[in-house]
Every structure is written in C-alpha cells, then in structure tokens.
Design an enzyme around this catalytic site. Structure first.
Site, PDB file in Angstrom:
ATOM      1  N   HIS A 152      48.172  34.717  40.735  1.00  0.00           N
ATOM      2  CA  HIS A 152      48.903  35.186  39.546  1.00  0.00           C
ATOM      3  C   HIS A 152      47.922  35.782  38.565  1.00  0.00           C
ATOM      4  CE1 HIS A 152      47.865  30.915  39.042  1.00  0.00           C
ATOM      5  NE2 HIS A 152      47.734  31.152  37.747  1.00  0.00           N
ATOM      6  N   GLN A 153      48.315  36.859  37.978  1.00  0.00           N
ATOM      7  CA  GLN A 153      47.483  37.522  36.964  1.00  0.00           C
ATOM      8  C   GLN A 153      48.036  37.243  35.571  1.00  0.00           C
ATOM      9  OE1 GLN A 153      44.763  40.651  36.661  1.00  0.00           O
ATOM     10  NE2 GLN A 153      46.445  42.096  36.552  1.00  0.00           N
TER      11      GLN A 153
END
Ligand SMILES: [Zn+2]
Length: 214
Positions: A152-153
């Site tokens: 996840h960014q």
C-alpha cells in the site's frame, strides 16, 4: 478559503488546536479521531495479517464504498481512507492482489498504482488545499509497514504548521474531521479530479516536446 475552513479541519499556519474535552490527560495541541464504529475494519489486529483471510486490504473491496471507506476503484488497484490517518485525508493506494512488495506489481498494476496516486493528490488539492504531501511505501516490517503482507502506498497531505512528521507517526494525530465526512468529500470530487488529471496529461501531450536539438 483558509485551510481552517475546509472539510479537512486543518489548522491554519501558526494556529494551535486544542481538544475540547475537559478530561484527564496531557494537552498536546492534537485533536483526536474518535471512530470506534470503524474498529471492526482492523479489529483482528495488524500484527495478525499474513494471508488474504485476515487482510483488511483484501476485505475492503468486498464491501460497498461507504462501509469500506473506498474512494475509488480501478481495474487493478483501489484507493481507500487510512483508518490510522497521520493527517486528515490520508489515503492508501493498494493493488487488489495480496502481494507484499513493489516489485511484485505487474506493469499494468504499476501504471494504475501511479495514476491513482496522482489523481489522489489532485482530489486532495481540490478539496483540502494541502501545501505539500508525503508519498511512500514502507516495505516489510523492518521498513515500518503496518500491514507488510499487502502493498500500500501512503498519500499524506501536509499543511504548513501541521506538526513534525515523526511525532505524528509516533502518536495519535489530531484529526478534526471524521473519516466518514472526508470519505464523502473525496468520493464526491474523485471523478472531477480524474478528469482534471487527464486534461493535464492531454495538455502536456499536445505541447511541443523538448527535443534534443537535432
Ligand atoms: Zn491482502
């Protein structure tokens, strides 16, 4: 519109926010996010996340956008509110696939991962007027990833005077707007933000490219 007027409840530069509650505690200028109704989203604990069955990022797309706090769904990736926001409007971009590492993404996933990050920034700019952003991925538990098993960014909007980054991630952060309010705001502006981003790309494509001078 000043930053303090926006839906994000962000502080104006130099403004010192305090809690409204007169209960025991140490005032620190941080408001608090009280969101127990979202606890089910993470109730099994991040430390237990190893496979798809215990992964909130795999579970989220199976719910509707309101219940999951998903802002936008792409073909390979989606954008969701972080239930542990460092700042109001803190978004996460995730692939649908349960993969841990940036190098696990396909070319198609990488392209959409980047595009959703860019549209997320555009949506946050149009609705919250942040002065800056922190973008990034924590890779592996040693790299600081809360849920290392599913890539996840982070997209963290920043405002002048919103505090130092390290104290923010080390403590509970002052969030004056509810996740539900912010989700509704960002969900509503997403399509226009995507259109604005696409117009920007088109304008760039039609501009003369800087050649090599040959
Ligand atoms: Zn997952």
């Amino acid at each position: 519109m000043t930053p303090a007027d926006d839906a994000f409840g962000s502080s104006a530069p130099g403004e010192h926010r305090v809690d409204d509650f007169e209960l025991p505690g140490t005032p620190d200028g941080f408001d608090r996010l009280w969101n127990p109704h979202r606890l089910a989203y993470v109730s099994r604990g991040q430390h237990q996340v190893k496979d798809r069955d215990s992964c909130p990022f795999c579970a989220a797309p199976q719910r509707d956008d309101t219940d999951s706090l998903i802002i936008a769904r792409g073909t390979t990736c989606f954008v969701v509110m972080n239930v542990y926001p460092y700042n109001p409007g803190h978004l996460l971009v995730c692939p649908y696939r349960h993969v841990p590492d940036y190098t696990d993404l396909t070319v198609e996933e990488t392209t959409e991962f980047a595009r959703l990050t860019q549209i997320g920034m555009t949506a946050l700019r149009s609705s919250g007027r942040p002065a800056g952003f922190n973008l990034g991925m924590n890779q592996g538990t040693a790299g600081g990833a809360g849920i290392a098993a599913h890539l996840h960014q982070h997209i963290v909007p920043r405002w002048n005077g919103d505090g130092n980054f390290l104290p923010i991630i080390a403590q509970t952060k002052n969030i004056t707007a509810s996740l539900d309010q912010l989700h509704a705001t960002l969900h509503a502006v997403w399509d226009e933000a995507a259109a604005e981003f696409d117009r920007k790309q088109t304008d760039r494509d039609s501009a003369p490219a800087p050649g090599r001078g040959d």
